[in-house]
Motif scaffolding. Structure first.
Motif, PDB file in Angstrom:
ATOM      1  N   ALA A 113      36.491  42.778  52.326  1.00  0.00           N
ATOM      2  CA  ALA A 113      35.895  42.581  50.898  1.00  0.00           C
ATOM      3  C   ALA A 113      36.722  42.853  49.602  1.00  0.00           C
ATOM      4  O   ALA A 113      36.809  42.197  48.696  1.00  0.00           O
ATOM      5  CB  ALA A 113      34.580  43.251  50.999  1.00  0.00           C
ATOM      6  N   VAL A 114      37.553  43.966  49.780  1.00  0.00           N
ATOM      7  CA  VAL A 114      38.296  44.477  48.758  1.00  0.00           C
ATOM      8  C   VAL A 114      39.468  43.478  48.503  1.00  0.00           C
ATOM      9  O   VAL A 114      39.828  42.984  47.602  1.00  0.00           O
ATOM     10  CB  VAL A 114      38.682  45.876  49.147  1.00  0.00           C
ATOM     11  CG1 VAL A 114      39.911  46.360  47.908  1.00  0.00           C
ATOM     12  CG2 VAL A 114      37.487  46.749  49.077  1.00  0.00           C
ATOM     13  N   GLN A 115      40.007  43.119  49.839  1.00  0.00           N
ATOM     14  CA  GLN A 115      41.040  42.091  49.634  1.00  0.00           C
ATOM     15  C   GLN A 115      40.650  40.789  49.004  1.00  0.00           C
ATOM     16  O   GLN A 115      41.212  40.111  48.204  1.00  0.00           O
ATOM     17  CB  GLN A 115      41.459  41.726  51.069  1.00  0.00           C
ATOM     18  CG  GLN A 115      42.373  42.425  51.775  1.00  0.00           C
ATOM     19  CD  GLN A 115      43.134  41.791  53.094  1.00  0.00           C
ATOM     20  OE1 GLN A 115      42.047  41.300  53.935  1.00  0.00           O
ATOM     21  NE2 GLN A 115      44.310  41.649  53.262  1.00  0.00           N
ATOM     22  N   GLY A 116      39.214  40.142  49.445  1.00  0.00           N
ATOM     23  CA  GLY A 116      38.961  39.094  48.505  1.00  0.00           C
ATOM     24  C   GLY A 116      38.620  39.379  47.230  1.00  0.00           C
ATOM     25  O   GLY A 116      38.846  38.227  46.247  1.00  0.00           O
ATOM     26  N   ALA A 117      38.104  40.338  46.559  1.00  0.00           N
ATOM     27  CA  ALA A 117      38.002  40.641  45.418  1.00  0.00           C
ATOM     28  C   ALA A 117      39.511  40.547  44.551  1.00  0.00           C
ATOM     29  O   ALA A 117      39.595  40.177  43.249  1.00  0.00           O
ATOM     30  CB  ALA A 117      37.234  42.129  45.087  1.00  0.00           C
ATOM     31  N   ALA A 118      40.368  41.279  45.373  1.00  0.00           N
ATOM     32  CA  ALA A 118      41.650  41.218  44.556  1.00  0.00           C
ATOM     33  C   ALA A 118      42.318  40.097  44.698  1.00  0.00           C
ATOM     34  O   ALA A 118      42.738  39.601  43.676  1.00  0.00           O
ATOM     35  CB  ALA A 118      42.698  42.031  45.462  1.00  0.00           C
ATOM     36  N   ALA A 119      42.049  38.991  45.692  1.00  0.00           N
ATOM     37  CA  ALA A 119      42.617  37.523  45.650  1.00  0.00           C
ATOM     38  C   ALA A 119      41.822  37.162  44.272  1.00  0.00           C
ATOM     39  O   ALA A 119      42.639  36.012  43.914  1.00  0.00           O
ATOM     40  CB  ALA A 119      42.183  36.977  47.086  1.00  0.00           C
TER      41      ALA A 119
END
Length: 462
Positions: A113-119
């Motif tokens: 989920a953190v990856q998705g927010a960073a993307a």
């Protein structure tokens, strides 16, 4: 007559290395959206937990990515696009490392989920930064490179996931699929100082009510599509998207009345931009949904391993890479908007060839005739995407860039999710080869939608 030197525009000297940084950032993020497609069974076997968690290895990334794209685009307008890009890449690298080291399925889902927010911070900045660094024909060429990179990254995700999981480098198994992001992010950050800082000419404020409505509405529409058991929908899976559409309708009303809207209203005054949103949704539904069906059929129907399933998409990737390079360097300038229907025609021919391949295949055996069909699909995709993105983005004004970039990427993600849900459900509710053919026929209908909408995009850009 002397030349007035004040009228000479000096090209930005670092524009090409900066473009490499932007495209690598885009590819890294979009690759991660599909990299777990073939690695998910290995992840579940290693980390354990309920089988229902498997679908969330991908969904936990896709959901915040789709929900926060509009906000990420607007933050670039406000705080600076290079600043948001660098912040997003840094957070993405840290989250990728955490995913690779995750000791449990629950923690992996949280880090995804953190990856998705960073993307969502990275991807919307690309268009604005390109327009800040390029002029004239170079702008069209740079913008035309976005689509092929996006398409190639989406198709290569299962390939990379399959190869790295099978290779089991240093006993890393599926963890290498996340660790590969770290050196790529390091290269991007090393090139990031070459980027020119850019923001909206009139600094907007963040529309908090609009942000909340957009996030809630998008989340309600997307979550059931990526969080449900494909082939076994429940009543809830129909109610939540309907509620999401009602919230998005409220968002549209709020935007018209807001003094500081999240989306620039002028975008929808252009007849080509709404058509571009429809085109993007339908097109990426085809490409992402079809790649999933191919991988599922090979593993579940032909009983191939993860490596074979991933490598089977290489003809698609090779065709896309070759055709997109040719289109971006020569064909878009020569044929303009005519290249879009040409590309879709080749894509349609590839889909029909795939129908034929599945019709003649032997149950339980590898469908060899599928490989040239996938190569045709790749060529069609590679011809279409540079022309589409060049024409869709050409008319944008500086104050529209953040909104347009966030919205285009959001509908691309929505289209990808719809394609996976629709074509995946068609396949999983049928009988192997027959179901694969039906999924391909469904994809041809979506190509028809993209064809009709892209005509309006081309007409508006002329």
């Amino acid at each position: 007559m002397t030349l007035d030197r004040t009228m000479v525009v000096t090209p930005y000297p670092h524009r090409w290395p900066a473009l490499v940084a932007l495209l690598l950032g885009e590819a890294m993020n979009l690759l991660d959206a599909t990299v777990v497609q073939v690695a998910a069974p290995a992840i579940h076997a290693d980390l354990g937990g309920p089988v229902s968690l498997v679908q969330w290895f991908g969904a936990a990334y896709t959901l915040p990515f789709a929900v926060l794209l509009l906000t990420g685009g607007r933050l670039g307008d406000i705080a600076g696009r290079r600043r948001m890009f660098v912040l997003g890449v840094t957070a993405f690298a840290v989250a990728s490392t955490a995913c690779a080291l995750a000791p449990s399925a629950g923690l992996l889902i949280g880090f995804r989920a953190v990856q998705g927010a960073a993307a969502a911070l990275i991807v919307p900045q690309t268009i604005g930064l390109i327009k800040a660094m390029f002029d004239g024909e170079e702008t069209a060429k740079a913008l035309g490179s976005i689509g092929p990179v996006m398409g190639l990254a989406a198709v290569c995700g299962p390939v990379v996931g399959g190869v790295l999981t099978h290779a089991d480098l240093f006993g890393s198994s599926w963890r290498a699929a996340f660790l590969v992001n770290v050196p790529v992010a390091a290269v991007v950050l090393a090139l990031a100082p070459k980027l020119r800082e850019d923001r909206a000419p009139h600094r907007p404020a963040l529309d908090w009510p609009g942000t909340a409505l957009a996030a809630l509405g998008t989340g309600l529409v997307v979550q059931p599509l990526i969080g449900t058991d494909l082939g076994h929908p429940t009543p809830r899976d129909g109610v939540l998207p309907l509620a999401g559409l009602l919230v998005l309708a409220g968002f549209a009303v709020q935007q018209r009345r807001s003094a500081r809207p999240l989306l620039e209203p002028s975008l929808f005054a252009r007849r080509g931009f709404p058509a571009a949103l429809v085109t993007s949704t339908a097109f990426f539904a085809v490409t992402n949904g079809l790649s999933m069906v191919v991988v599922l059929q090979l593993q579940l129907g032909a009983h191939t391993g993860v490596l074979t399933a991933g490598l089977s998409l290489l003809p698609w990737s090779a065709g896309l890479a070759a055709a997109s390079w040719l289109a971006g360097s020569r064909l878009v300038r020569r044929y303009g908007r005519r290249l879009m229907p040409y590309g879709l025609a080749v894509l349609l021919a590839g889909l029909l060839a795939a129908v034929g391949a599945y019709a003649t295949a032997t149950p339980g055996r590898y469908p060899t005739a599928l490989l040239p069909a996938l190569a045709l699909v790749g060529v069609g995709t590679g011809l279409f995407t540079p022309a589409f993105f060049t024409l869709a983005l050409r008319p944008l004004r500086p104050q529209e860039i953040g909104s347009a970039a966030g919205l285009l990427n959001a509908v691309q993600q929505l289209g990808a999710t719809l394609g996976v849900a629709l074509l995946g459900s068609v396949y999983l509710t049928g009988t192997d080869l027959d179901a694969a053919r039906t999924a391909c026929w469904t994809a041809t209908a979506l190509v028809g939608v993209a064809w009709a909408a892209s005509g309006r995009v081309g007409a508006a850009a002329s």
